[in-house]
Enzyme design. Structure first.
Site, PDB file in Angstrom:
ATOM      1  N   ASP A   1      70.737  19.971  12.957  1.00  0.00           N
ATOM      2  CA  ASP A   1      70.165  18.662  13.221  1.00  0.00           C
ATOM      3  C   ASP A   1      69.733  18.049  11.894  1.00  0.00           C
ATOM      4  OD1 ASP A   1      69.401  16.598  14.878  1.00  0.00           O
ATOM      5  OD2 ASP A   1      67.399  17.397  15.216  1.00  0.00           O
ATOM      6  N   HIS A  59      63.316   6.187  10.753  1.00  0.00           N
ATOM      7  CA  HIS A  59      62.653   7.250  11.517  1.00  0.00           C
ATOM      8  C   HIS A  59      61.802   8.126  10.597  1.00  0.00           C
ATOM      9  CE1 HIS A  59      62.015  10.496  14.409  1.00  0.00           C
ATOM     10  NE2 HIS A  59      62.567  11.346  13.562  1.00  0.00           N
ATOM     11  N   GLU A  77      64.665  12.474  21.425  1.00  0.00           N
ATOM     12  CA  GLU A  77      65.209  11.990  20.171  1.00  0.00           C
ATOM     13  C   GLU A  77      66.619  11.508  20.462  1.00  0.00           C
ATOM     14  OE1 GLU A  77      64.568  14.887  16.956  1.00  0.00           O
ATOM     15  OE2 GLU A  77      62.627  13.880  16.686  1.00  0.00           O
ATOM     16  N   GLU A 124      70.078  10.606  19.466  1.00  0.00           N
ATOM     17  CA  GLU A 124      70.880  11.007  18.313  1.00  0.00           C
ATOM     18  C   GLU A 124      72.377  10.895  18.610  1.00  0.00           C
ATOM     19  OE1 GLU A 124      69.782  14.604  16.393  1.00  0.00           O
ATOM     20  OE2 GLU A 124      67.662  14.437  16.924  1.00  0.00           O
ATOM     21  N   ASP A 127      67.813  15.181  21.721  1.00  0.00           N
ATOM     22  CA  ASP A 127      67.158  16.377  21.188  1.00  0.00           C
ATOM     23  C   ASP A 127      65.693  16.366  21.626  1.00  0.00           C
ATOM     24  OD1 ASP A 127      67.023  18.732  19.715  1.00  0.00           O
ATOM     25  OD2 ASP A 127      66.368  17.693  17.916  1.00  0.00           O
ATOM     26  N   ARG A 178      56.169  17.479  20.745  1.00  0.00           N
ATOM     27  CA  ARG A 178      55.530  17.119  19.466  1.00  0.00           C
ATOM     28  C   ARG A 178      54.296  17.957  19.164  1.00  0.00           C
ATOM     29  NH1 ARG A 178      59.674  14.615  17.054  1.00  0.00           N
ATOM     30  NH2 ARG A 178      60.454  12.918  18.337  1.00  0.00           N
ATOM     31  N   GLN A 237      55.497  21.456  18.105  1.00  0.00           N
ATOM     32  CA  GLN A 237      56.110  21.305  16.779  1.00  0.00           C
ATOM     33  C   GLN A 237      55.068  21.123  15.678  1.00  0.00           C
ATOM     34  OE1 GLN A 237      58.910  18.031  16.754  1.00  0.00           O
ATOM     35  NE2 GLN A 237      59.215  18.109  14.540  1.00  0.00           N
ATOM     36  N   LYS A 250      61.573  22.409  19.664  1.00  0.00           N
ATOM     37  CA  LYS A 250      62.905  21.835  19.869  1.00  0.00           C
ATOM     38  C   LYS A 250      63.818  22.725  20.706  1.00  0.00           C
ATOM     39  CE  LYS A 250      62.614  18.523  16.617  1.00  0.00           C
ATOM     40  NZ  LYS A 250      62.996  17.126  16.806  1.00  0.00           N
ATOM     41  N   THR A 262      68.552  20.855  24.362  1.00  0.00           N
ATOM     42  CA  THR A 262      69.183  19.737  23.664  1.00  0.00           C
ATOM     43  C   THR A 262      70.352  19.304  24.544  1.00  0.00           C
ATOM     44  OG1 THR A 262      68.630  20.722  21.520  1.00  0.00           O
ATOM     45  CG2 THR A 262      70.325  19.002  21.543  1.00  0.00           C
ATOM     46  N   GLU A 306      57.578   7.212  18.084  1.00  0.00           N
ATOM     47  CA  GLU A 306      57.630   5.978  17.291  1.00  0.00           C
ATOM     48  C   GLU A 306      57.305   4.750  18.156  1.00  0.00           C
ATOM     49  OE1 GLU A 306      61.137   6.065  14.257  1.00  0.00           O
ATOM     50  OE2 GLU A 306      61.591   7.481  15.861  1.00  0.00           O
TER      51      GLU A 306
END
Lengths: 405, 405
Positions: free
Chosen positions: A112, A119, A185, A187, A219, A223, A226, A239, A243, A345
């Site tokens: 990844d 970002h 996420e 992606e 993904d 948070r 992490q 993570k 996925t 975000e």
């Protein structure tokens, strides 16, 4: 692009310019390789009489390499444009709505990246408000890390809310329990077909010799898990629980018209091994739907690093790639607030909840939430190259883990 | 342990108490599964008439699970102790010196932990001299990250010095070229046989249901590449060029006498999901040989986290494991200077070169250097359980990468 005898709806993303590959099961049948066209999927093993496609993954075909990929694409295009073959080919078509789609390939290694400047800047501002948003290495190399290949799942697979250790800044010690900051996420993923040799870097110009095509990736990220675990060796359990990837892999051959330059890479200029004669940056238009409502439209063209630069970097130390390797771009975020690729975000770390059309608010994901990512790219003659979608619904944390952990 | 009719040298690490598994080719023959005993390797496909062993990897056998592993071990022990079978079995033995050994299993996901308190403390002191050596999360969870499965290589595979971006603190911008700080990491690896289900954590007590056995790992590391790239997502190209594993996988069944308690885990006490009724910490004695000279003897028993704790943590978020997953301990370092598991520790970041017996000095690896890691563990009745060795020799960086990158 040739005219097909098959009715393809005008706004279909699966026109003759696209012809993406996936693995499907017809009702009561075994999984096999198919190509999407219009609202149908073409059974390649049946129509080509080729046993390599009578398998539940694309890997054998992917390993064939560029000449093989081009030859099959030419054959499929020929079959779908030759009125004389119509009857025979029609017997090998199944309505998309009547088949089950699967994970399209067996994932070898999953990497990844972190290639969106917007970002990385947004996260830097949130987490390190007193220092430069981008770390010193960010514009010199495509930052990336290895993820868990064994938990890459097919679109539609439910995502169980992960448990783990979480420690808020004000807490003295961590506690174990369900993540309270479950995120997405948005992606784009690149699927390696033809492998490389250990010790031999892949130059940017060889990208299309190794990469077969492109899919969508969500993904999923916890948070809080992490944030506590990631120093000094990077994300791990935040993570690795899931996925999700889209069922259709769009071949690079369909994306010639979507190629664009990267944003200017002048300050600093990349080292020679990262330069491209003609960039593989891509003009993909993504959208993120949360519970039926579009909440963001990230522009892939804004990504700082191109996928050819990612591959060149990944192999610069001599690391080899294999058939089935997946490398993803990292979260795609654009300049505007409506173009962000993650909830952390969009809600600015939870401080600014999103208000949905029905008045409900969201910071991070709630149990039962469904997230769907879609994308399209410009194709020849104004066509739209569709990527289909990757979707998943959040299920509650499992009781045993949550209570007895 | 039963008496065998086979001559086994007294100090052999491959006695009847061990019986490790590997993949070998007899001269002119195909690769297949074998068990080492004394100075011989037993061809399992031939002696058991079982096609599952006539394959170039252990994976099919590994997938069979604990009952299957135990049954085969019992069969092999029976064959080697029954004088009536001697003639038949002898025809299936090959001298170890006459066979070629291979990578013993296809690696699914590769995870690397960081479980030595002494190693983490040494690195913390070197890199963050002004703050606490251990980061706040270190004693709450086994810190780990995903590595590259596709570049795990068999013992004996040459290790080409990797190129990459390096930036010394005094330099303004990075340059590309061969690593100047190529290092080893002396580690122990755990091989998953029986997989788990996505969404279902593996409790510490189920360790031996999933993990088949143990091998040796050298996780070659380019410290300069790693130092520049690793924020914020962890090590990537500094590690992914090669990870060497030993050819023999010692079954957990051989390590019952090597089980020891972990060091005290009281401050803090681990969360419940990380506790063990009886620890799988292991008393393995490692040694690192550089160019024929022993330079360190790391004690595996000093590791803070046990492998059962690593597996419980790895799956705590619901991540599944698969047959062929490899998780390694991280560098093994003990309390004493002569017990450090990496050159960056032995030479204290390059500041205190090692002086070898012939007067030559070393900080990091030079081209042509050979590193061999060996280990043994106590077995029943004073026996030694040998792990064989993992070895590799450094080759110069490839010209094209070094000059044109």
């Amino acid at each position: 692009m040739s005219e097909t005898w098959l009715p393809v709806p005008r706004e279909s993303g699966f026109g003759m310019e696209n012809l993406p590959y996936g693995v499907f099961s017809p009702e009561g049948g075994d999984a096999r390789v198919g190509v999407a066209v219009g609202e149908q999927v073409l059974d390649l093993a049946a129509v080509l009489g080729d046993a390599e496609f009578a398998r539940p993954s694309l890997n054998a075909f992917l390993a064939g390499g560029r000449l093989r990929w081009d030859a099959v694409r030419t054959s499929v295009t020929g079959l779908l444009t030759d009125p004389g073959r119509r009857d025979a080919v029609e017997r090998c078509l199944h309505p998309l709505g009547a088949v089950t789609m699967h994970l399209p390939f067996e994932v070898a290694d999953y990497v990844d990246f972190y290639a969106s400047e917007q970002h990385a800047t947004n996260l830097g501002r949130m987490f390190r408000p007193d220092s430069a948003a981008l770390l010193p290495n960010w514009k010199h190399l495509p930052v990336g890390y290895h993820g868990r290949a064994g938990t890459v799942v097919a679109s539609g697979t439910p995502v169980v809310r992960p448990c783990g250790q979480r420690k808020a800044p004000a807490e003295q010690v961590p506690t174990f329990g369900p993540s309270r900051r479950l995120d997405i996420e948005c992606e784009v993923g690149f699927v390696v077909g033809s492998g490389s040799t250990l010790g031999e870097p892949v130059p940017t110009g060889d990208f299309a010799e190794h990469v077969f095509g492109v899919c969508l990736v969500n993904d999923w990220s916890a948070r809080d898990i992490q944030a506590w675990e990631y120093v000094p060796l990077g994300p791990f359990l935040g993570k690795s629980f899931a996925t999700s990837v889209s069922p259709w892999v769009v071949p690079l051959a369909a994306l010639e018209h979507a190629r664009v330059p990267t944003p200017a890479q002048e300050d600093p200029r990349p080292l020679p091994y990262l330069r491209e004669d003609r960039s593989w940056a891509l003009d993909l238009r993504l959208e993120i739907e949360l519970n039926g409502e579009i909440v963001s439209r990230p522009p892939y063209a804004a990504m700082y690093w191109s996928p050819a630069q990612m591959l060149a970097h990944l192999t610069a130390n001599g690391a080899s790639v294999r058939t089935g390797d997946l490398f993803a771009s990292g979260t795609v975020s654009g300049d505007e607030p409506g173009q962000r690729g993650s909830l952390i975000e969009m809600s600015w770390g939870g401080a600014e909840p999103l208000t949905m059309a029905n008045g409900v608010t969201r910071t991070f994901l709630e149990d039962g939430d469904t997230v769907t990512i879609r994308a399209w790219a410009p194709g020849a003659g104004g066509a739209r190259i569709g990527f289909g979608e990757v979707t998943g619904t959040v299920e509650p944390a499992r009781g045993a883990s949550a209570e007895h952990g």
